[in-house]
Each structure stands twice: as structure tokens, then as C-alpha cells.
Design a protein around this motif. Structure first.
Motif, mmCIF file in Angstrom:
data_model
loop_
_atom_site.group_PDB
_atom_site.id
_atom_site.type_symbol
_atom_site.label_atom_id
_atom_site.label_comp_id
_atom_site.label_asym_id
_atom_site.label_seq_id
_atom_site.Cartn_x
_atom_site.Cartn_y
_atom_site.Cartn_z
ATOM 1 N N LYS A 1 49.865 9.063 -15.754
ATOM 2 C CA LYS A 1 50.180 9.681 -17.039
ATOM 3 C C LYS A 1 50.864 11.029 -16.837
ATOM 4 O O LYS A 1 51.820 11.354 -17.535
ATOM 5 C CB LYS A 1 48.891 9.839 -17.846
ATOM 6 C CG LYS A 1 49.105 10.256 -19.255
ATOM 7 C CD LYS A 1 49.722 9.118 -20.018
ATOM 8 C CE LYS A 1 49.568 9.333 -21.497
ATOM 9 N NZ LYS A 1 50.308 8.322 -22.242
ATOM 10 N N LEU A 2 50.374 11.816 -15.882
ATOM 11 C CA LEU A 2 50.985 13.116 -15.577
ATOM 12 C C LEU A 2 52.449 12.942 -15.188
ATOM 13 O O LEU A 2 53.334 13.616 -15.725
ATOM 14 C CB LEU A 2 50.209 13.809 -14.452
ATOM 15 C CG LEU A 2 50.797 15.094 -13.891
ATOM 16 C CD1 LEU A 2 50.861 16.181 -14.960
ATOM 17 C CD2 LEU A 2 49.994 15.574 -12.687
ATOM 18 N N THR B 1 45.388 9.265 -14.914
ATOM 19 C CA THR B 1 45.531 10.681 -14.563
ATOM 20 C C THR B 1 46.907 10.951 -13.956
ATOM 21 O O THR B 1 47.785 11.479 -14.624
ATOM 22 C CB THR B 1 44.413 11.113 -13.597
ATOM 23 O OG1 THR B 1 44.396 10.244 -12.453
ATOM 24 C CG2 THR B 1 43.061 11.083 -14.278
ATOM 25 N N VAL C 1 41.073 15.914 -16.275
ATOM 26 C CA VAL C 1 42.532 15.719 -16.295
ATOM 27 C C VAL C 1 42.940 14.911 -17.521
ATOM 28 O O VAL C 1 43.913 15.260 -18.210
ATOM 29 C CB VAL C 1 43.021 15.043 -14.991
ATOM 30 C CG1 VAL C 1 44.461 14.583 -15.111
ATOM 31 C CG2 VAL C 1 42.857 15.995 -13.813
ATOM 32 N N ILE C 2 42.211 13.853 -17.828
ATOM 33 C CA ILE C 2 42.524 13.028 -19.002
ATOM 34 C C ILE C 2 42.452 13.876 -20.270
ATOM 35 O O ILE C 2 43.318 13.794 -21.147
ATOM 36 C CB ILE C 2 41.582 11.815 -19.080
ATOM 37 C CG1 ILE C 2 41.916 10.826 -17.954
ATOM 38 C CG2 ILE C 2 41.678 11.128 -20.440
ATOM 39 C CD1 ILE C 2 40.889 9.722 -17.758
ATOM 40 N N ILE D 1 40.923 14.749 -6.740
ATOM 41 C CA ILE D 1 40.901 13.278 -6.738
ATOM 42 C C ILE D 1 41.440 12.716 -5.426
ATOM 43 O O ILE D 1 40.712 12.062 -4.679
ATOM 44 C CB ILE D 1 41.706 12.721 -7.940
ATOM 45 C CG1 ILE D 1 41.107 13.219 -9.273
ATOM 46 C CG2 ILE D 1 41.744 11.203 -7.906
ATOM 47 C CD1 ILE D 1 41.958 12.920 -10.492
ATOM 48 N N CYS E 1 44.546 17.067 -9.558
ATOM 49 C CA CYS E 1 44.653 15.672 -9.094
ATOM 50 C C CYS E 1 44.684 15.607 -7.573
ATOM 51 O O CYS E 1 44.031 14.761 -6.967
ATOM 52 C CB CYS E 1 45.902 15.013 -9.670
ATOM 53 S SG CYS E 1 45.828 14.701 -11.435
ATOM 54 N N ILE F 1 47.347 20.908 -13.401
ATOM 55 C CA ILE F 1 46.789 19.549 -13.489
ATOM 56 C C ILE F 1 47.112 18.774 -12.209
ATOM 57 O O ILE F 1 46.264 18.052 -11.685
ATOM 58 C CB ILE F 1 47.314 18.827 -14.747
ATOM 59 C CG1 ILE F 1 46.758 19.503 -16.009
ATOM 60 C CG2 ILE F 1 46.941 17.348 -14.727
ATOM 61 C CD1 ILE F 1 47.392 19.032 -17.312
ATOM 62 N N CYS G 1 36.469 15.001 -12.347
ATOM 63 C CA CYS G 1 37.821 15.557 -12.301
ATOM 64 C C CYS G 1 38.784 14.695 -13.117
ATOM 65 O O CYS G 1 39.630 15.213 -13.849
ATOM 66 C CB CYS G 1 38.292 15.692 -10.858
ATOM 67 S SG CYS G 1 39.817 16.646 -10.704
ATOM 68 N N MET G 2 38.649 13.380 -13.015
ATOM 69 C CA MET G 2 39.487 12.484 -13.817
ATOM 70 C C MET G 2 39.259 12.733 -15.303
ATOM 71 O O MET G 2 40.207 12.763 -16.089
ATOM 72 C CB MET G 2 39.205 11.022 -13.470
ATOM 73 C CG MET G 2 39.823 10.550 -12.199
ATOM 74 S SD MET G 2 39.458 8.792 -11.925
ATOM 75 C CE MET G 2 40.438 8.464 -10.480
#
Length: 132
Positions: free
Chosen positions: A92-93, A89, A16-17, A51, A47, A43, A12-13
Motif C-alpha cells: 500500500k505504501l 503495509t 503502519v496500516i 517488519i 516497515c 512509514i 508495527c503492521m
């Protein structure tokens, strides 16, 4: 389930990245962020469910120094820790959406299981939810 969940978090990471790296070049101001509000909400949902929920459900994963291998391509990956993965993730989001207050509030709501989370979740296809 611990090792399986750790692998799912890593996958998942990686997703997302990749999504953030595709969106970041087209974002230059708050209007661009608002234009892509749905993408950022999606996104944020990834997360939260893919995550954060798994980390919260597995107590040993709350150790921020646990190593994790995040897939970056078919045959490539990068070594990180849970903490640095969260920064790549969710960190940064939040950094990207901070240019638009409305989108930032939506993302925060989704990450914290508040109002917009449930509205947004209802609109998502079941196949997407199961894939997380």
C-alpha cells in the motif's frame, strides 16, 4: 524471540496500516505525496526496521502463509498472513507514493537500506527507534 518478534511485527503492521489510512484521503496527486514525503519516509523506516528486519532475522517467518493477528484498535484485530500483511503495509505504501517519483525513490532507498536510509535514520529521535 520468535513469538515476541511475530507480535512486534503485528503491532508495527497495525501502526503502519493506521498511518496509511490517515494519509491516503489527503493524497490525490504527486504534489500531495511530495508534501508528505517525511511522513512516507518515516512509514518506510517503520516497515524496514519494524517488519522486514524481523522477518529476515527469523527464518521461519519467511513462510508467507504464517498467520498473524494485526491489532486494529484497543480490542479489535484482523487475521492475516505474513504475505497479506506485507501487501497491506509495504504494498500500500509503494502504491500511494508511486504518484511522485522523488518520494517513491526515497521510500525504495529506505526499504532497501540504501543512501537515504542512513541520512533519514540519523535525523530520527532515539526514542522513536527504540519504540520499533
Amino acid at each position: 524471540m520468535g513469538a515476541i518478534d511475530l507480535n512486534r511485527i503485528a503491532v508495527c503492521m497495525g501502526k503502519v496500516i493506521k498511518l496509511l489510512s490517515e494519509l491516503q484521503p489527503v493524497i490525490s496527486n504527486g504534489d500531495d505525496v511530495y508534501e508528505h514525503k517525511e511522513d512516507f519516509c518515516c512509514i518506510a523506516y517503520m516497515c524496514r526496521v519494524g517488519i522486514l528486519d524481523r522477518i529476515e532475522n527469523n527464518s521461519y517467518m519467511r513462510n508467507p502463509t504464517i498467520p498473524i493477528r494485526i491489532p486494529t484498535g484497543l480490542f479489535s484485530s484482523r487475521k492475516e498472513t505474513i504475505d497479506s500483511g506485507l501487501n497491506l503495509t509495504i504494498g500500500k505504501l509503494k502504491e500511494i507514493v508511486s504518484k511522485d517519483v522523488i518520494t517513491a525513490n526515497y521510500v525504495d532507498d529506505i526499504l532497501n537500506y540504501q543512501g537515504v536510509f542512513y541520512e533519514f535514520e540519523r535525523g530520527l529521535p532515539d526514542s522513536f527507534k527504540r519504540s520499533l
